[in-house]
Write an enzyme that holds these catalytic residues in place. Structure first.
Site, PDB file in Angstrom:
ATOM      1  N   HIS A 168      -2.554   0.847   6.749  1.00 12.10           N
ATOM      2  CA  HIS A 168      -2.671   0.829   5.084  1.00 12.10           C
ATOM      3  C   HIS A 168      -2.611   2.701   5.042  1.00 12.10           C
ATOM      4  O   HIS A 168      -2.426   3.322   6.124  1.00 12.10           O
ATOM      5  CB  HIS A 168      -3.975   0.784   5.285  1.00 12.10           C
ATOM      6  CG  HIS A 168      -4.368   0.107   3.982  1.00 12.10           C
ATOM      7  ND1 HIS A 168      -3.904  -0.395   3.300  1.00 12.10           N
ATOM      8  CD2 HIS A 168      -4.904   0.884   3.089  1.00 12.10           C
ATOM      9  CE1 HIS A 168      -4.498   0.129   1.858  1.00 12.10           C
ATOM     10  NE2 HIS A 168      -5.328   0.764   1.813  1.00 12.10           N
ATOM     11  N   ASP A 205      -8.348   4.807  -2.927  1.00 10.95           N
ATOM     12  CA  ASP A 205      -7.572   3.711  -3.127  1.00 10.95           C
ATOM     13  C   ASP A 205      -6.550   2.219  -3.821  1.00 10.95           C
ATOM     14  O   ASP A 205      -6.906   1.464  -4.559  1.00 10.95           O
ATOM     15  CB  ASP A 205      -7.940   2.550  -1.921  1.00 10.95           C
ATOM     16  CG  ASP A 205      -7.418   1.665  -0.731  1.00 10.95           C
ATOM     17  OD1 ASP A 205      -5.502   2.055  -1.289  1.00 10.95           O
ATOM     18  OD2 ASP A 205      -7.589   0.928   0.061  1.00 10.95           O
ATOM     19  N   CYS A 224       1.070  -1.014  -0.075  1.00 11.19           N
ATOM     20  CA  CYS A 224      -0.584  -0.105  -0.038  1.00 11.19           C
ATOM     21  C   CYS A 224       0.974   1.491   0.277  1.00 11.19           C
ATOM     22  O   CYS A 224       0.451   2.366  -0.617  1.00 11.19           O
ATOM     23  CB  CYS A 224      -1.054   0.274   1.008  1.00 11.19           C
ATOM     24  SG  CYS A 224      -0.173  -0.333   2.983  1.00 11.19           S
TER      25      CYS A 224
END
Lengths: 305, 664
Positions: B452, B468, B408
């Site tokens: 994250h 995202d 991420c």
């Protein structure tokens, strides 16, 4: 008056060596108009004590030796037919003395025992329908031998209750015994004892003793003691009202002897073992000899103030 | 009156030594090892003293031990002040006191020191296990305290322990009562928290390796329980903070993020209500879904929508949040903010710059551009992995065009960079995603491996929008969690083989873990978290509207009532002596008791006076005089006159040295 009492004590102590405390208790018992039970082995001076007391108080003295064939008549007296007058004449028994020593009372049958004990309680005897008063003062000292129990009739609790005190003389101390051995025979000293008090004085003192003050607080202490014997589990039974009266009377006499006109807790404690010892039994041992341990418990655990 | 101090009974000593072991045990995790040897030495010595095989140490040895211990603490902890050094010193004192425990008073000091040491253990660990454990040392200390009152000849220690346990049980209702009603006062001062407890968690800057490291940790970050059903997993983006500054390698929080400027936003849609119990993070950020408002005292929303507490969260914290997921966030942006959201280093990553500018020419609208970027991640063969290859100087270039392997942080960083190159204000948001739902407790546990990073970009009028890129690459990371996303490479919690989280596929272990987790959550939420507002809320639910003033009055009144009842019970005024004579006699008794003379129950006043006269010959006359007056008044029928009695008492007192307490 009190100095005379001290003189009495001193005179008796000359005869019975080393037993001041017991002598004082015996005198207390006499002053409280109670009767005395002495429990001890033969030869410990029981007779000497009674005899000496009788001499110094100026009392007439009679001794009855109790045996198993003793009859009530032997104690109280009997009527004997007089040929000259053609009538029955009463011959008073030995009970008609001012100080009676009933030696080894537990040897006689219950019938004879109760003849004596009734006389003690009533202060009079009834023989063949005629009631005759006993002399005044009237003081019985009974003795019994705690060891040889063969062929004896132990006094039941109800009879024991009629004695104000139970005493035990015990062995003399070494010094006292040495003096006894070195000195004259007691039998020779006794007749030489002079009466310190006369009847009137004794009666006056006994009257005085009843007037010794027992305050509310003191009576409360006596009640606490009695209440403890009735409520605590280790006592087989509690003290009777006669016992509480006896306790107070004895404490009064003790206080009087100590030269006070009021009773303090220590007086009660001083007479407590001899006044209630023979009236108490442990629950664990209801037929036992008496409550020495129970008395100690009362002395230490019941609040004195 | 004996002057030698009374020796400590055997049972008390036994229990004291047992209690010491129990008290010290939980401290061992932060104590230096030599403390153990110090205890062994001192305990051995004290036992030898008890067995009369050794003497108490003399002053020089004691001084030496004291200095030695002081130096030891200084060398092992580097300081003599602070929580850690302080607690080591406390424990050392607790141990050394053994060597000068001669009298009951010393033993009392030791026992109270022990109680204090038990409490200090909570500073290091306040979990349910350690709380339950602390009952053990408390019971042993109580047993030692009871043992002190017993004779020296009592042999068997178990009855003492049973009594101590019974007393503890009896104290339980009072404990509960105090727990519920006693007001939690704010700390008057704060202790510096233990620093060696390295807390894993988000930090205020992010290099590509950081989150991979975090995802190796199974530690709990926080738990959340929703009023009603929790939203689906892919909506659970827990915001912690935003990273706006990029130096070519590392994203970090911009200094402006600390400015106390509240952002503008509009509430929209339906709110979500939930409460969060946060584990200590040593950071001031609180976690919330977008956009969260909290009722927590001394917490506020900062200008990047993060919630911040007034100081680092160093113990479990419970707070309630209302979140508005559809809110419009800052439709207008000030110049400074715009500049910060477009900041880029002067040079570096030329290929990405070129590519982003090309994209911008293709998609002039910010939304279209963002969609194109996401589609790029989706379309091209990117791999989600926790073991990416090491990056060189132009990390983003290498990632986007060469290796295409990352997680991420790589995706979020690269996308933010590209958006900024294209002139779209953007930033990296760091936080947690998802969480594990505990169905029996109906709450979510969010662990460190749920950490994250995602992207927020801004368009005029629409405000900030979240995106995202990781979802495009590895949707299973968002929908099912990290474990599924990295199942093939088996890197999930690779460095902690014993973490129960690794064995979630084994049914009973998982069940056990979830149950235990639930117990812990309940402990934190209802026991540790029961203070301040929550306490007030519970009390209000029970007693209706109640405010702090009423509560204070009720508490003070209730406390007063309880104390006075206790006083009644203890002092029994109805049994107090009303008779002035008796009162004075009691005073006389107390006076003599202070000099070691206590009247026995069956002892008459005169006998007592005689005994006292023997013990205090100098006061014999005064003592006898008092008792004579007392006897004459109480038994002799003399008129009661407290005044004379008082005078007699004063004469007794005059001659005696003043003493406050009874001589035992």
């Amino acid at each position: 008056m009190r100095t005379k009492l001290e003189d009495c004590l001193q005179a008796v102590n000359q005869v019975l060596l080393g037993k001041e405390a017991q002598v004082r208790l015996a005198l207390t018992c006499l002053l409280a108009r109670g009767h005395l039970l002495i429990e001890d082995l033969p030869g410990m001076g029981k007779t000497t004590l009674s005899h000496a007391l009788a001499r110094v108080m100026g009392l007439s003295f009679q001794r009855i030796q109790f045996t198993s064939d003793l009859l009530p008549g032997d104690i109280l007296g009997t009527s004997v037919f007089d040929k000259d007058t053609g009538q029955f004449v009463f011959h008073p028994g030995p009970i008609f003395a001012e100080l009676v020593l009933a030696d080894e009372i537990n040897r006689a049958t219950p019938k004879s025992q109760s003849a004596l004990l009734e006389a003690m309680e009533e202060g009079q005897v009834t023989i063949e329908g005629a009631t005759r008063p006993l002399p005044e003062p009237f003081f019985v000292i009974a003795t019994q031998n705690p060891v040889s129990q063969g062929g004896t009739f132990a006094l039941p609790e109800s009879q024991l209750d009629r004695f104000l005190m139970r005493l035990s003389l015990g062995y003399p101390a070494k010094a006292a015994e040495k003096a006894l051995l070195l000195g004259e025979s007691r039998r020779e000293i006794l007749p030489r004892l002079d009466a310190v008090l006369d009847h009137a004085e004794l009666a006056a003192i006994q009257q005085e003793v009843t007037r010794v003050r027992a305050s509310d607080a003191l009576v409360d202490y006596v009640l606490r003691l009695v209440e403890a014997t009735r409520s605590q589990p280790q006592f087989a039974w509690g003290l009777s009202p006669r016992a509480s009266l006896a306790l107070l009377a004895a404490a009064r006499a003790w206080a009087f002897l100590a030269g006070r006109d009021y009773v303090i807790p220590e007086d009660v404690q001083a007479v407590l073992p001899s006044v209630v010892g023979h009236r108490l039994r442990e629950r664990a041992d209801p037929t036992g000899h008496g409550g020495g341990a129970l008395v100690q418990w009362l002395l230490t655990e019941v609040a004195a103030v | 009156m004996s002057r030698t101090p009374e020796a400590i009974p055997r049972i008390s000593l036994t229990w004291l030594l047992v209690a010491q072991v129990l008290v010290i045990l939980p401290h061992l995790i932060h104590l230096p090892l030599w403390i153990v040897f110090l205890w062994l030495g001192c305990a051995g010595w004290r036992i030898q003293v008890f067995l009369m095989r050794a003497r108490y140490p003399n002053a020089w040895i004691k001084l030496g031990l004291l200095l030695g211990t002081g130096f030891g603490v200084f060398f092992s902890r580097g300081s003599l002040i602070g929580l850690e050094a302080g607690s080591v010193l406390l424990i050392a004192a607790f141990i050394l006191k053994l060597l000068e425990m001669r009298s009951r008073r010393d033993a009392l000091v030791l026992i109270f020191l022990g109680f204090f040491a038990v409490v200090t253990a909570y500073l290091f660990d306040d979990s349910i296990v350690s709380a339950l454990y602390s009952l053990l040392p408390v019971t042993a200390l109580l047993a030692a305290l009871i043992g002190l009152q017993q004779t020296r000849f009592a042999e068997r220690p178990w009855p003492t322990l049973r009594l101590a346990g019974g007393m503890l049980l009896q104290a339980l209702p009072l404990m509960l009562l105090l727990f519920v009603f006693f007001p939690r006062l704010g700390p008057l001062w704060t202790l510096p928290q233990p620093g060696d407890q390295a807390v894993t968690g988000l930090s205020d800057s992010m290099a590509p390796g950081d989150i991979a490291e975090l995802s190796q940790s199974g530690a709990l970050a926080f738990r959340a329980s929703f009023d009603g059903e929790p939203p689906p997993r892919q909506q659970l983006y827990w915001r912690a903070l935003t990273l706006e500054h990029f130096d070519g390698r590392r994203w970090s929080q911009s200094p402006a993020a600390h400015l106390p400027i509240a952002p503008r936003w509009e509430r929209k849609g339906t709110p979500l209500q939930y409460s969060i119990v946060m584990e200590p993070s040593q950071r001031p950020w609180l976690f919330s879904l977008d956009i969260g408002e909290t009722s927590l005292d001394r917490a506020r929303m900062m200008n990047d929508f993060r919630l911040e507490y007034y100081r680092p969260v160093d113990r479990s914290l419970l707070y309630r949040v209302v979140s508005w997921p559809q809110a419009v966030r800052e439709p207008q942006l000030a110049g400074g903010q715009l500049r910060r959201a477009l900041q880029l280093p002067e040079t570096g990553n030329p290929r990405t710059r070129e590519w982003a500018e090309a994209l911008k020419r293709q998609y002039p609208q910010p939304d279209e551009l963002a969609q194109a970027l996401l589609a790029h991640f989706n379309r091209e063969p990117y791999v989600y992995t926790l073991k990416p290859p090491l990056a060189g100087a132009d990390g983003i270039d290498e990632f986007l065009f060469d290796t295409r392997r990352g997680f991420c942080a790589h995706y979020a960083g690269a996308m933010t960079f590209a958006l900024r190159v294209a002139g779209i204000p953007a930033r990296v948001v760091a936080g947690y995603q998802g969480g594990e739902y505990n169905p029996s407790g109906r709450y979510l546990s969010v662990h460190q491996f749920d950490a994250h990073a995602w992207v927020e970009y801004w368009q005029p009028g629409k405000g900030w929008v979240s995106a995202d890129p990781t979802f495009q690459v590895a949707p299973e990371r968002i929908e099912q969690g990290l474990e599924q996303a990295v199942a093939e490479e088996q890197s999930f919690l690779a460095s902690s083989p014993f973490s129960p989280l690794r064995y979630r596929n084994i049914g009973w272990i998982n069940q056990l873990r979830l149950t235990w987790d639930r117990v812990n959550y309940g402990w934190q939420r209802w026991v540790l978290g029961y203070q301040g507002e929550q306490q007030l809320e519970v009390l209000q639910r029970w007693f209706g509207r109640i405010d702090n003033g009423v509560l204070a009055v009720v508490l003070v009144g209730g406390g007063g009532l309880m104390l006075s009842l206790l006083a009644l019970l203890l002092f029994k005024p109805w049994r107090c002596e009303h008779d002035p004579q008796q009162r004075l006699f009691l005073r006389f008794e107390r006076l003599l008791a202070r000099h070691g003379l206590r009247r026995r129950t069956g002892e008459g006043p005169r006998a007592f006076a005689e005994r006292a006269s023997l013990a205090l010959p100098a006061q014999a006359e005064a003592i006898r005089g008092f008792v004579q007056v007392y006897e004459a008044q109480r038994y002799g029928g003399q008129k009661a006159s407290p005044a004379t009695l008082r005078q007699a008492l004063a004469r007794v007192r005059q001659g005696l040295p003043w003493r406050l307490t009874r001589a035992d």
